[in-house]
Design a protein around this motif. Structure first.
Motif, short mmCIF file in Angstrom:
data_model
loop_
_atom_site.label_atom_id
_atom_site.label_comp_id
_atom_site.label_asym_id
_atom_site.label_seq_id
_atom_site.Cartn_x
_atom_site.Cartn_y
_atom_site.Cartn_z
N ILE A 1 1.17 -1.05 -0.14
CA ILE A 1 -0.77 0.20 0.14
C ILE A 1 0.68 0.93 0.08
CG2 ILE A 1 -1.44 1.66 1.61
CD1 ILE A 1 -3.27 -0.39 2.27
N SER A 2 2.14 1.33 0.72
CA SER A 2 3.17 2.38 0.49
C SER A 2 3.47 2.67 -0.88
CB SER A 2 3.87 1.97 1.73
OG SER A 2 4.24 1.58 1.46
N GLU A 3 3.53 2.08 -1.56
CA GLU A 3 3.79 2.02 -2.94
C GLU A 3 2.85 3.20 -3.83
OE1 GLU A 3 5.79 -1.86 -3.40
OE2 GLU A 3 7.18 -1.52 -2.22
N LEU A 4 1.76 2.90 -2.94
CA LEU A 4 0.03 3.28 -4.44
C LEU A 4 0.87 4.31 -4.30
CD1 LEU A 4 -2.56 0.75 -3.46
CD2 LEU A 4 -0.96 1.05 -5.03
N THR A 5 0.70 4.99 -5.28
CA THR A 5 0.34 6.53 -5.89
C THR A 5 -0.96 7.17 -5.90
OG1 THR A 5 1.70 5.93 -6.68
CG2 THR A 5 1.29 8.26 -7.24
N ILE A 6 -1.82 7.81 -4.58
CA ILE A 6 -2.44 8.61 -4.65
C ILE A 6 -2.78 10.46 -5.92
CG2 ILE A 6 -4.46 9.40 -3.62
CD1 ILE A 6 -3.10 7.41 -0.82
N GLY A 7 -3.79 10.46 -6.59
CA GLY A 7 -3.73 11.21 -6.92
C GLY A 7 -5.25 11.39 -8.27
N ASP A 8 -4.64 12.10 -8.95
CA ASP A 8 -5.51 12.76 -10.42
C ASP A 8 -5.29 11.20 -10.92
OD1 ASP A 8 -6.90 13.07 -12.50
OD2 ASP A 8 -6.58 15.42 -12.35
N GLY A 9 -6.65 10.75 -11.52
CA GLY A 9 -6.31 9.86 -12.40
C GLY A 9 -5.93 9.65 -14.05
N LEU A 10 -6.37 10.79 -14.07
CA LEU A 10 -5.54 11.21 -15.58
C LEU A 10 -4.05 11.06 -15.26
CD1 LEU A 10 -7.43 13.91 -16.74
CD2 LEU A 10 -7.43 11.96 -17.21
N ASP A 11 -3.43 10.81 -14.15
CA ASP A 11 -2.07 11.13 -14.71
C ASP A 11 -1.63 9.18 -14.15
OD1 ASP A 11 0.81 10.25 -13.54
OD2 ASP A 11 0.80 11.43 -11.90
N LYS B 1 -2.39 4.99 -8.16
CA LYS B 1 -3.44 3.73 -9.23
C LYS B 1 -4.30 4.62 -8.55
CE LYS B 1 -0.03 1.46 -11.06
NZ LYS B 1 0.27 2.21 -12.08
N VAL B 2 -4.41 5.20 -6.76
CA VAL B 2 -5.74 5.14 -6.53
C VAL B 2 -6.13 6.35 -6.57
CG1 VAL B 2 -6.68 5.07 -3.86
CG2 VAL B 2 -4.97 3.68 -4.81
N GLY B 3 -7.59 6.31 -7.26
CA GLY B 3 -7.76 8.11 -7.05
C GLY B 3 -8.80 8.09 -6.09
N PRO B 4 -9.22 9.68 -6.80
CA PRO B 4 -10.42 10.53 -5.38
C PRO B 4 -11.20 8.99 -5.02
CG PRO B 4 -11.02 11.38 -7.33
CD PRO B 4 -9.24 10.49 -7.97
N VAL B 5 -12.25 9.15 -4.01
CA VAL B 5 -13.58 8.87 -4.21
C VAL B 5 -14.73 9.98 -5.18
CG1 VAL B 5 -13.37 7.35 -2.07
CG2 VAL B 5 -14.26 10.39 -2.07
N ILE B 6 -16.01 9.44 -5.16
CA ILE B 6 -17.29 9.92 -5.96
C ILE B 6 -17.64 11.50 -5.44
CG2 ILE B 6 -19.24 8.84 -4.71
CD1 ILE B 6 -18.64 9.68 -8.70
N ASN B 7 -17.51 11.26 -3.76
CA ASN B 7 -18.44 12.44 -3.55
C ASN B 7 -17.47 13.29 -2.10
OD1 ASN B 7 -19.82 11.57 -2.59
ND2 ASN B 7 -21.46 11.95 -3.59
N ARG B 8 -18.00 14.20 -2.05
CA ARG B 8 -18.11 14.94 -0.41
C ARG B 8 -18.75 13.71 0.13
NH1 ARG B 8 -14.64 17.32 2.21
NH2 ARG B 8 -14.42 17.96 0.74
#
Ligand code: UN1
Length: 475
Positions: free
Chosen positions: A287-297, A301-308
């Motif tokens: 998990i520590s190796e997963l990059t989080i961020g904008d899925g267009l990049d 590997k892990v994008g946002p969730v759908i809403n607030r």
């Protein structure tokens, strides 16, 4: 009017008008009108439109994937995969145009012929979720169309752009007007109007368990055939003889892919006590190796969730997990550091020492939260797997053929994976689940045709005399 925003950064993407109850009625009337002609077109000819749709989807794959990532947040590689699922479905269901098999069977009487054929039901209503806005729409609309029905489709209010794009494709291939109709809106108004409409014969719904039971209740009152595909609380079982590297990869992919927002996502790991600590360590490292961020990049590997609201719901479950005594191994927070504060990001989270009855081990979180449960045997693992109200997907990692065959027999889910995670269903097999996941119907595969057709049994007596079934059989 709803404003569609990008969950990765809050950017406004579009404003979409909502349909009224009257417009739902107009859509149903247009479908009803079109269906009469559509049903008379030979199925192989109807299928040609699906082939064209498949080619269009292929041509526009990258364009659609980008919009999908922007609108819904899943990472671009997965968005491409989802469009591919739609392409696969188009070609598979187009092939049905030359099959749509019925049966011929001997009659019990001489000079009499018996057969069964599939008939279209007429106008079908489909209600689809935001997490697979293209794939699930194709699972439902393509079999409906090839079988000779017309469709009124209510996509999720979160993903109208994908629906608009798919609608454009229907238009571009020249699908006769009225065969496919789209209405935008929320459940209580547009969804209800669709379900209650006397000219809509079948409702096929994918979404939450809570909404699904309302759909069933309302549909039941109006004697509709209702096909429901709802939640999951899917588990991966890891036995002491498992290939742990493979298990870790499979768990991370199926738990944190799509940021845990698949009905099929793994949200429980049921692990043999002898390999628990090692598995935990490897998962935390993974998990520590997963990059989080904008899925267009493409590195993300892990994008946002759908809403607030989703972000807050996930966080509430994490608090409950802590209160109930589960031990947080990693994650557990909303990511607020810039630039993440502009979107809806949650840390990939793992709890361990989770007991099977705990809320986080029973309820669907629909986010990047995984619960690890320790067991002493395969029998105990299967019992825990089966102890939830859902029954969509399950998986076992083991090298032992006896374990594997026992598990595939005794796991009570509609989908079982061996040495793979809980996600990744292919479109030519039935998709769906048992217990609180569904109501006995299936999407995808040949099974989907059962939702959108009625069986008609036809007897042709060419004896020239009255022959009574069950009575004149001993002559
Ligand atoms: C869903 O999460 O509702 O099997 C659909 C899978 C995908 C479809 C998921 N092919 O994970």
């Amino acid at each position: 009017m709803v404003t569609v925003t990008n969950p990765a950064n809050g950017e406004e993407l579009a404003k979409v008008p909502l349909s009224t109850k009257k417009e739902v009625d107009e859509a149903v009337q247009s479908a009803k009108q079109a269906q009469k002609q559509w049903a008379l077109i030979p199925a192989p000819k109807r299928a040609e439109y699906l082939y064209e749709i498949g080619y269009k989807l292929k041509e526009k794959k990258e364009h659609l994937a980008k919009i999908l990532t922007k609108e819904m947040g899943k990472v671009i590689e997965e968005a491409r995969g989802e469009v591919q699922e739609g392409i696969d479905m188009a070609f598979y269901m187009a092939g049905e145009g030359r099959r749509l098999f019925g049966e011929t069977t001997p009659s019990e009487l001489p000079n009499k012929f018996a057969m069964s054929v599939r008939s279209p039901v007429g106008v079908v209503g489909i209600i689809t979720p935001w997490n697979f806005p293209i794939a699930i729409a194709t699972w439902k609309s393509f079999p409906a169309i090839v079988a000779g029905n017309a469709v009124v489709w209510k996509p999720s209010i979160e993903t109208p752009l994908m629906a608009y794009e798919l609608g454009k494709i229907f238009e571009e291939v020249g699908l006769p007007e009225g065969v496919m109709n789209i209405v935008f809106g929320n459940g209580p108004t547009v969804g209800t109007a669709l379900i209650e409409h006397p000219d809509v014969k079948v409702i096929s719904f994918t979404g939450s368990n809570a909404t699904g039971s309302k759909v069933a209740e309302l549909g039941g009152r109006h004697l509709k055939k209702v096909s429901l595909e709802m939640g999951g609380k899917n588990a991966v079982i890891v036995m002491d003889d498992a290939d742990l590297d493979l298990a870790v990869e499979g768990i991370i992919w199926s738990a944190f892919g799509t940021t845990g927002q698949r009905c099929t996502a793994c949200s429980r790991v049921i692990v043999h006590k002898d390999v628990k600590v090692e598995l935990e360590e490897r998962l935390v490292t993974g998990i520590s190796e997963l990059t989080i961020g904008d899925g267009l990049d493409p590195n993300v590997k892990v994008g946002p969730v759908i809403n607030r609201a989703a972000l807050e719901k996930i966080h509430r479950y994490v608090q409950i997990g802590k209160q109930e005594g589960a031990r947080l191994l990693t994650g557990g927070e909303i990511i607020t550091a810039p630039p993440f504060d502009k979107g809806y990001y949650y840390e990939p989270t793992i709890f361990t020492d989770v007991l099977p009855h705990m809320t986080i081990a029973q309820e669907e979180v629909f986010g990047p939260v995984l619960s690890i449960i320790e067991v002493n045997s395969l029998e105990e693992a299967i019992e825990i797997n089966n102890s939830v109200k859902f029954g969509l997907s399950s998986s076992i990692f083991s090298q032992d053929v006896n374990n594997i065959f026992k598990a595939q027999r005794d796991l009570d889910t509609g989908i079982v994976y061996v040495n793979a995670g809980t996600t990744g269903a292919e479109i030519h097999l039935p998709f769906g689940g048992t217990k609180g996941t569904g109501n006995g119907h299936r999407d995808s595969g040949q099974a989907a045709l059962d939702v959108f057709t009625e069986w008609k049994s036809i007897y042709v007596d060419f004896s020239g005399k009255l022959q009574r079934a069950q009575i004149d059989t001993d002559k």
